[in-house]
Design an enzyme around this catalytic site. Structure first.
Site, PDB file in Angstrom:
ATOM      1  NE  ARG A  46      -2.483  -1.361   3.968  1.00 34.61           N
ATOM      2  CZ  ARG A  46      -2.348  -2.016   4.020  1.00 34.61           C
ATOM      3  NH1 ARG A  46      -2.782  -3.200   3.869  1.00 34.61           N
ATOM      4  NH2 ARG A  46      -1.948  -2.128   5.494  1.00 34.61           N
ATOM      5  CE  LYS A 136     -12.695  12.389   2.474  1.00 35.45           C
ATOM      6  NZ  LYS A 136     -13.371  11.351   1.677  1.00 35.45           N
ATOM      7  CD  GLU A 177     -16.184  13.636   0.497  1.00 31.77           C
ATOM      8  OE1 GLU A 177     -16.259  12.472  -0.817  1.00 31.77           O
ATOM      9  OE2 GLU A 177     -15.093  13.163   0.879  1.00 31.77           O
ATOM     10  CE  LYS A 219     -14.039  14.044  -2.780  1.00 25.90           C
ATOM     11  NZ  LYS A 219     -12.775  13.883  -2.103  1.00 25.90           N
TER      12      LYS A 219
END
Length: 355
Positions: A46, A136, A177, A219
């Site tokens: 990853r 976020k 968002e 967003k």
């Protein structure tokens, strides 16, 4: 709260012709992606994948910032340089996903509440010290005959407001968002109605909690037909419906809107972004992108877990970033896709969602 610093970071994230790479998938989500291509998902694989993305030659021409997951922001490259510092050296602003995921909303079957407020102030301080300059938080809103409920909208909007206020207190620009999901047979008109209601509720919560609109980014989803809707709206209709909704519900003080792709195919997401930007209607905010799969999918497939394919993966990311950078200026054309533009692509991706 340093208003000048927050505003400077927000403006840098929406610099001309640039957008944000969302690479904040949880371990579970990225493992699903890897497994679909028979790639072994380990902490090292990853890390190698994310480093490949962040260090793609020339990608900072079109990518202003990158959203990381907790695992990623703590990782280092082969030389021991923390990945946030790797990004900063390349002119890319590090960001961090800070919610802990959408969980079942008590008393409202089929709806979700995003969690993660407990201990958030301390986590934001730690992330800032690791190099993050924005964050976020994602809320998910389901459309059905019964949904969304007012309870779902209220609690998710409150959480977004609380998160945003804490971010600004700690010197991070919050990306807010609220995602109205594409799942379902609903029409584009129904999506527009619910998206407007969601945005109205969210901005009321942001105002109530003292969030500086000039120091944040929105967003949102685009206003589209549900994935199972028998009549899919055209690119032009999506652009018109989306911009109309934004003009009605997003204050002009917000410096930028960076769309999520939400399951759209990569080139369709690019086409929609471009169509919105070329509409003649006034736009008081910069309109760009904060895409995950719509930027990553081609790169992941090209890399395929083999470090011998790093160059191919980076070239794929550069291509998608370049196309979306052009779309953020209303300058994208299908010819920019090269030979790939001749292939017919599906409108939507698989049914799992970004975290």
């Amino acid at each position: 709260m340093n208003h000048d610093s927050l505003q400077a970071t927000a403006k840098a994230l929406i610099a001309e012709g640039k957008g944000i790479l969302a690479a904040d998938e949880t371990v579970g989500t990225i493992t699903k992606r890897f497994e679909s291509l028979k790639i072994n998902s380990t902490e090292n694989s990853r890390c190698a994948y994310r480093e490949m993305l962040f260090t793609s030659p020339g990608v900072s021409e079109f990518i202003s910032g990158v959203i990381m997951y907790d695992e990623t922001i703590r990782q280092t490259n082969a030389r021991g340089v923390p990945l946030p510092e790797v990004c900063t050296r390349l002119g890319i602003i590090p960001g961090i996903k800070v919610d802990t995921g959408a969980k079942d909303l008590a008393g409202s079957p089929g709806e979700k509440i995003t969690e993660g407020l407990d201990g958030l102030r301390d986590r934001l301080t730690a992330y800032y010290n690791m190099g993050a300059r924005f964050a976020k938080w994602r809320a998910v809103i389901q459309i059905s005959d019964r949904h969304p409920s007012q309870t779902c909208l209220a609690v998710n909007a409150h959480a977004l407001g609380r998160y945003a206020a804490l971010c600004q207190e700690q010197g991070l620009v919050p990306i807010v968002e609220p995602e109205v999901l594409m799942d379902g047979p609903h029409s584009i008109e129904r999506c527009g109605e619910i998206t407007g209601h969601v945005l109205h509720t969210v901005f009321n919560a942001l105002y109530a909690q003292g969030v500086s609109l000039e120091g944040m980014l929105l967003k949102p989803n685009m206003v589209v037909s549900g994935k199972e809707c028998t009549k899919q709206a055209s690119v032009q209709k999506v652009a018109q419906a989306t911009l109309q909704c934004l003009c009605r519900h997003v204050p002009a003080a917000v410096p930028g809107i960076v769309f999520l792709s939400g399951g759209q195919h990569d080139r369709l997401a690019t086409a929609h972004l471009n169509a919105i930007n070329i509409l003649p209607s006034p736009k008081p905010w910069k309109i760009s992108f904060s895409y995950g799969r719509a930027l990553q999918d081609a790169a992941l497939e090209a890399w395929h877990g083999d470090n011998n394919n790093i160059k191919a993966g980076q070239q794929a990311l550069y291509q998608r970033a370049k196309c979306n950078g052009a779309a953020s200026l209303g300058k994208y054309t299908e010819e920019m896709e090269g030979n790939a533009s001749r292939k017919r692509m599906p409108a939507h991706r698989a049914d799992w969602h970004d975290d």
